[in-house]
Each structure stands twice: as structure tokens, then as C-alpha cells.
Design a protein around this motif. Sequence first.
Motif, short mmCIF file in Angstrom:
data_model
loop_
_atom_site.label_atom_id
_atom_site.label_comp_id
_atom_site.label_asym_id
_atom_site.label_seq_id
_atom_site.Cartn_x
_atom_site.Cartn_y
_atom_site.Cartn_z
N THR A 135 21.78 -18.07 -28.63
CA THR A 135 21.48 -18.18 -27.04
C THR A 135 20.52 -16.91 -27.10
O THR A 135 21.29 -15.70 -27.77
CB THR A 135 22.99 -18.42 -26.01
N MET A 136 20.03 -16.94 -26.32
CA MET A 136 18.60 -15.58 -26.47
C MET A 136 18.55 -15.25 -24.57
O MET A 136 18.39 -15.88 -23.79
CB MET A 136 17.60 -16.19 -27.02
N GLY A 137 17.57 -13.91 -25.15
CA GLY A 137 17.67 -13.52 -23.87
C GLY A 137 16.32 -12.81 -23.45
O GLY A 137 15.71 -12.13 -24.27
N TRP A 138 15.50 -12.65 -22.72
CA TRP A 138 13.94 -11.66 -22.44
C TRP A 138 14.94 -10.58 -21.14
O TRP A 138 15.71 -10.87 -20.38
CB TRP A 138 13.66 -12.60 -21.51
N PHE A 139 14.82 -9.25 -21.48
CA PHE A 139 15.00 -8.66 -20.69
C PHE A 139 13.67 -7.94 -20.36
O PHE A 139 12.64 -7.61 -20.95
CB PHE A 139 16.19 -7.46 -21.37
N ARG B 103 17.41 -1.40 -17.74
CA ARG B 103 16.54 -2.65 -18.23
C ARG B 103 17.32 -3.85 -17.50
O ARG B 103 18.70 -3.47 -17.26
CB ARG B 103 17.39 -2.66 -19.85
N GLU B 104 16.97 -4.74 -16.95
CA GLU B 104 17.66 -6.52 -16.58
C GLU B 104 16.92 -6.37 -16.93
O GLU B 104 15.56 -7.13 -17.91
CB GLU B 104 16.67 -5.46 -14.57
N TYR C 138 9.07 -5.48 -22.63
CA TYR C 138 9.25 -6.99 -21.76
C TYR C 138 10.30 -6.88 -23.79
O TYR C 138 9.84 -7.00 -24.60
CB TYR C 138 9.30 -7.93 -22.02
N TYR C 139 11.75 -7.14 -23.87
CA TYR C 139 12.70 -7.41 -24.99
C TYR C 139 13.11 -8.63 -25.01
O TYR C 139 13.62 -9.21 -23.56
CB TYR C 139 13.81 -6.03 -24.61
N CYS C 140 13.58 -9.42 -26.49
CA CYS C 140 14.23 -10.10 -26.80
C CYS C 140 15.38 -9.64 -27.20
O CYS C 140 15.40 -8.45 -27.43
CB CYS C 140 13.20 -11.63 -27.21
N ALA C 141 16.71 -10.27 -27.26
CA ALA C 141 17.72 -10.21 -27.34
C ALA C 141 18.45 -11.72 -28.29
O ALA C 141 18.60 -12.53 -26.67
CB ALA C 141 18.42 -9.37 -26.08
N VAL D 232 24.56 -18.60 -21.13
CA VAL D 232 23.51 -17.72 -21.10
C VAL D 232 23.93 -16.25 -20.02
O VAL D 232 24.58 -16.45 -18.96
CB VAL D 232 22.02 -18.15 -19.78
N GLU D 233 24.52 -14.86 -20.80
CA GLU D 233 24.97 -13.50 -19.90
C GLU D 233 23.88 -13.08 -19.46
O GLU D 233 22.85 -12.73 -20.00
CB GLU D 233 26.15 -13.45 -20.42
N PRO D 234 23.62 -12.56 -18.05
CA PRO D 234 22.40 -11.52 -17.45
C PRO D 234 22.81 -10.48 -17.51
O PRO D 234 22.03 -9.27 -17.80
CB PRO D 234 22.33 -11.39 -16.22
#
Length: 127
Positions: A33-37, A45-46, A94-97, A107-109
Motif C-alpha cells: 500500500t502506498m501514500g502521497w504526503f 507533513r500531511e 510532495y512525498y511518496c511513502a 490506507v493509513e493517513p
Amino acid sequence: QQQLVESGGGLVQAGGSLRLSCAASGLPFTIYTMGWFRQSPGKEREFVAGIRWDGRMTYYADSVKDRFTISRDNAKNTMYLQMNSLKPEDTAVYYCAAPGRPLTTQVEPTPGYYHYWGQGTQVTVSS
């Protein structure tokens, strides 16, 4: 070695669009699972958006819902963030994580949940 590399940032006028990419290597991307912050000066960081490893679940921050679209191409080990109707308040790095373990069902925020981070790409929206 696990590596996430963002690209696609830049300067755009309000109302414009950008597409960010996040290329992953060194980890089994297809089961992560991936996220953008994002983070702007003086702010924490949000969370922006996230997508489950199978692509069947997405989750957006209220501030970007209906304007941003997250997607992934597991064959290319790449995640995307299509950003439309950009506003000056979207200006940030903007970061991917990725989290520390694969096959997470939700999906965890929360930034602290994520273990692997890219170096970030700057997005600047002028008014």
C-alpha cells in the motif's frame, strides 16, 4: 536497497494540472500500500492520498477530494498522483511513502505509519 523516487513537480498557475510519479525499487511494490504526503514551510507533513496494494481501495484528504486522483501501475512499479484544479494552497513538497510491511489492508493517513520515503518533489501553484 529500497528506494522511492518522485518526479513531475513544477510551477503551474492556479487552475492548472500536474501529474506526479513515484518509482519504486528494492521492495515488492505490487504488495505495498502506498501514500502521497505533502509538506509546506512551517507546517506538518500531511496526508494527501493513498492506494491499497491491489489498487481496489483509495483514500483522499478532504482538501484534495474530487481534484486529485491516485493510481498505480504495478507492472511498472510506479504510483501516480494526477492533480487538477490546483490551488495556491496546494503548494508544497510532495512525498511518496510506503509502510514498513506489505499487504496492509487499510490506507493509513498517519505519516508515522510509513517507513520508506522518497526525497520529495516541489509543486508550486501561482495565483
